[in-house]
Write a protein that holds these residues in place. Structure first.
Motif, PDB file in Angstrom:
ATOM      1  N   ASN A 122       0.682  -0.991   0.092  1.00  0.00           N
ATOM      2  CA  ASN A 122      -0.208  -0.159   0.075  1.00  0.00           C
ATOM      3  C   ASN A 122       0.813   1.049   0.089  1.00  0.00           C
ATOM      4  OD1 ASN A 122      -2.638  -1.359  -0.094  1.00  0.00           O
ATOM      5  ND2 ASN A 122      -2.897  -1.027   2.088  1.00  0.00           N
ATOM      6  N   SER A 123       2.233   1.134   0.595  1.00  0.00           N
ATOM      7  CA  SER A 123       2.762   2.435   0.675  1.00  0.00           C
ATOM      8  C   SER A 123       3.490   2.577  -0.490  1.00  0.00           C
ATOM      9  CB  SER A 123       3.898   2.086   1.922  1.00  0.00           C
ATOM     10  OG  SER A 123       3.215   2.094   3.104  1.00  0.00           O
ATOM     11  N   ILE A 124       4.095   1.342  -1.215  1.00  0.00           N
ATOM     12  CA  ILE A 124       4.481   1.676  -2.656  1.00  0.00           C
ATOM     13  C   ILE A 124       3.755   2.219  -3.474  1.00  0.00           C
ATOM     14  CG2 ILE A 124       5.802   0.299  -4.402  1.00  0.00           C
ATOM     15  CD1 ILE A 124       6.676  -1.796  -2.090  1.00  0.00           C
ATOM     16  N   PHE A 125       2.495   1.695  -3.377  1.00  0.00           N
ATOM     17  CA  PHE A 125       1.276   2.360  -4.324  1.00  0.00           C
ATOM     18  C   PHE A 125       1.342   3.937  -4.242  1.00  0.00           C
ATOM     19  CE2 PHE A 125      -3.454   2.525  -4.993  1.00  0.00           C
ATOM     20  CZ  PHE A 125      -3.215   2.822  -6.471  1.00  0.00           C
ATOM     21  N   VAL A 126       1.259   4.247  -2.993  1.00  0.00           N
ATOM     22  CA  VAL A 126       1.298   5.583  -2.754  1.00  0.00           C
ATOM     23  C   VAL A 126       2.329   6.482  -3.487  1.00  0.00           C
ATOM     24  CG1 VAL A 126       1.173   7.765  -0.903  1.00  0.00           C
ATOM     25  CG2 VAL A 126      -0.048   5.552  -0.573  1.00  0.00           C
ATOM     26  N   TYR A 127       3.781   5.967  -3.105  1.00  0.00           N
ATOM     27  CA  TYR A 127       4.743   6.353  -3.724  1.00  0.00           C
ATOM     28  C   TYR A 127       4.622   6.476  -5.326  1.00  0.00           C
ATOM     29  CZ  TYR A 127       7.061   5.595   0.736  1.00  0.00           C
ATOM     30  OH  TYR A 127       7.399   5.426   1.978  1.00  0.00           O
ATOM     31  N   HIS A 128       4.293   5.408  -5.756  1.00  0.00           N
ATOM     32  CA  HIS A 128       4.053   5.436  -7.472  1.00  0.00           C
ATOM     33  C   HIS A 128       3.136   6.427  -7.536  1.00  0.00           C
ATOM     34  CE1 HIS A 128       6.571   1.920  -8.743  1.00  0.00           C
ATOM     35  NE2 HIS A 128       5.768   1.016  -8.020  1.00  0.00           N
ATOM     36  N   ARG A 129       2.126   6.618  -7.066  1.00  0.00           N
ATOM     37  CA  ARG A 129       0.799   7.311  -7.465  1.00  0.00           C
ATOM     38  C   ARG A 129       1.568   8.871  -7.327  1.00  0.00           C
ATOM     39  NH1 ARG A 129      -3.879   6.215  -3.878  1.00  0.00           N
ATOM     40  NH2 ARG A 129      -2.977   7.649  -2.450  1.00  0.00           N
ATOM     41  N   THR A 130       2.073   9.150  -6.366  1.00  0.00           N
ATOM     42  CA  THR A 130       2.610  10.613  -6.060  1.00  0.00           C
ATOM     43  C   THR A 130       3.794  10.865  -7.097  1.00  0.00           C
ATOM     44  OG1 THR A 130       2.116  10.223  -3.744  1.00  0.00           O
ATOM     45  CG2 THR A 130       3.184  12.104  -4.294  1.00  0.00           C
ATOM     46  N   PHE A 131       4.471   9.672  -7.356  1.00  0.00           N
ATOM     47  CA  PHE A 131       5.646  10.136  -8.301  1.00  0.00           C
ATOM     48  C   PHE A 131       5.018  10.486  -9.715  1.00  0.00           C
ATOM     49  CE2 PHE A 131       9.965   8.626 -10.268  1.00  0.00           C
ATOM     50  CZ  PHE A 131      10.335   9.892 -10.360  1.00  0.00           C
ATOM     51  N   LYS A 132       4.012   9.525 -10.040  1.00  0.00           N
ATOM     52  CA  LYS A 132       3.491   9.753 -11.412  1.00  0.00           C
ATOM     53  C   LYS A 132       2.816  11.147 -11.527  1.00  0.00           C
ATOM     54  CE  LYS A 132       0.336   7.559 -14.454  1.00  0.00           C
ATOM     55  NZ  LYS A 132      -0.772   6.527 -14.819  1.00  0.00           N
ATOM     56  N   THR A 133       2.029  11.355 -10.315  1.00  0.00           N
ATOM     57  CA  THR A 133       1.487  12.838 -10.411  1.00  0.00           C
ATOM     58  C   THR A 133       2.430  14.179 -10.544  1.00  0.00           C
ATOM     59  OG1 THR A 133      -0.327  12.265  -8.899  1.00  0.00           O
ATOM     60  CG2 THR A 133       0.379  14.593  -9.040  1.00  0.00           C
TER      61      THR A 133
END
Length: 301
Positions: A122-133
């Protein structure tokens, strides 16, 4: 005459490749401007081309974005960008990188690195999503090429399938917590009241309790807007919740102004100071709740 290097130049081939790439960048930019049917001038084209070819670094742009979010009062969102920035910084061994170094392999290695180090999906998903933003922000500001998208072939489906295990206390455990007797005004007593008030108000969020004011409580009802979702809540207070409010009203500290639970006061007058204060008090309450759970003989954390 033609604006190209002469064949006898020692870097003739390299310069030709370089200049052809610049022409390609200009052609793509003009095509995008035409497809968007926007009016543009030669000066605007030159400015955009300079931005596209600029050597912007990832961590530096994270800092710019975080500052912008903090200045607009979006402290919580800024904190997510901070966490993501730190995760990338650690992965890159504290060395900043250029955007053009971020490709499909970089993203995959970044994910594998965190999985290997025990970071939750779940934390990795947040990192991915934020980096993509962040990359999307950079594209909109013409800091990277319009076709730059290292996430193009990466799916988040596997992360969305992950369900968080729901945890709950039993009625007997809640009752045990409510019956514990702590010294009035102590940290444990305060944390116990916050926990029980949240329970009696349908699970009111800690941040919303921190912002709760006496003016939002009228005629036995509470009326407030949830900070995270802006959703409006208006409901009648149960008697145990009213008893907690009666106690808070009796020992009301004038320094806390209109705030009910004395987490905030008038001296916290900026989004940054408010967020820092709530975060610090939240850690204290969580620490107290572990001790309260121990005294209530509750095994679950």
């Amino acid at each position: 005459k033609l604006g190209w290097p002469k064949k006898k130049h020692p870097l003739y081939t390299e310069l030709n490749v370089f200049l052809e790439k610049k022409k390609l960048d200009a052609g793509k930019l003009l095509l995008n401007l035409e497809s968007e049917e926007e009016d543009y001038s030669a000066t605007q084209v030159k400015t955009k081309l300079r931005k596209v070819s600029s050597k912007k670094k990832v961590l530096a742009y994270f800092d710019e974005t975080i500052t912008r979010l903090e200045n607009s009062g979006r402290i919580g969102y800024a904190n997510i960008f901070k966490s993501t920035k730190n995760s990338i910084k650690n992965f890159c061994d504290k060395t900043d990188i250029f955007f053009n170094e971020v490709n499909h392999k970089f993203i995959q290695d970044f994910e594998d690195h965190h999985l290997k180090n025990g970071v939750k999906p779940n934390s990795i998903f947040v990192y991915h999503r934020t980096f993509k933003t962040l990359i999307n922000y950079a594209r909109k500001e013409d800091l990277v090429r319009t076709d730059f998208d290292p996430y193009k072939d990466i799916s988040f489906t596997k992360f969305r399938r992950i369900k968080t295990l729901k945890r709950a206390l039993t009625k007997d455990q809640i009752t045990a917590i409510s019956k514990l007797d702590f010294a009035l005004g102590s940290s444990l007593h305060n944390s116990q009241q916050l926990f029980m008030f949240s329970f009696f108000c349908g699970g009111m969020n800690f941040i919303d309790m921190a912002h709760l004011t006496w003016s939002q409580i009228k005629n036995g009802r509470v009326n407030y807007e949830r900070k995270k979702t802006k959703e409006l809540f208006n409901f009648g207070l149960l008697d145990p919740a009213k008893a907690i409010l009666d106690y808070r009203r009796e020992f009301r500290n004038p320094d806390t102004g209109d705030y009910v639970f004395a987490i905030l006061s008038n001296k916290y007058d900026s989004p940054k100071s408010i967020d820092t204060r709530i975060d610090r008090m939240g850690k204290i309450v969580n620490r107290d709740l572990k001790e309260i759970g121990r005294q209530a003989e509750i095994d679950e954390p």
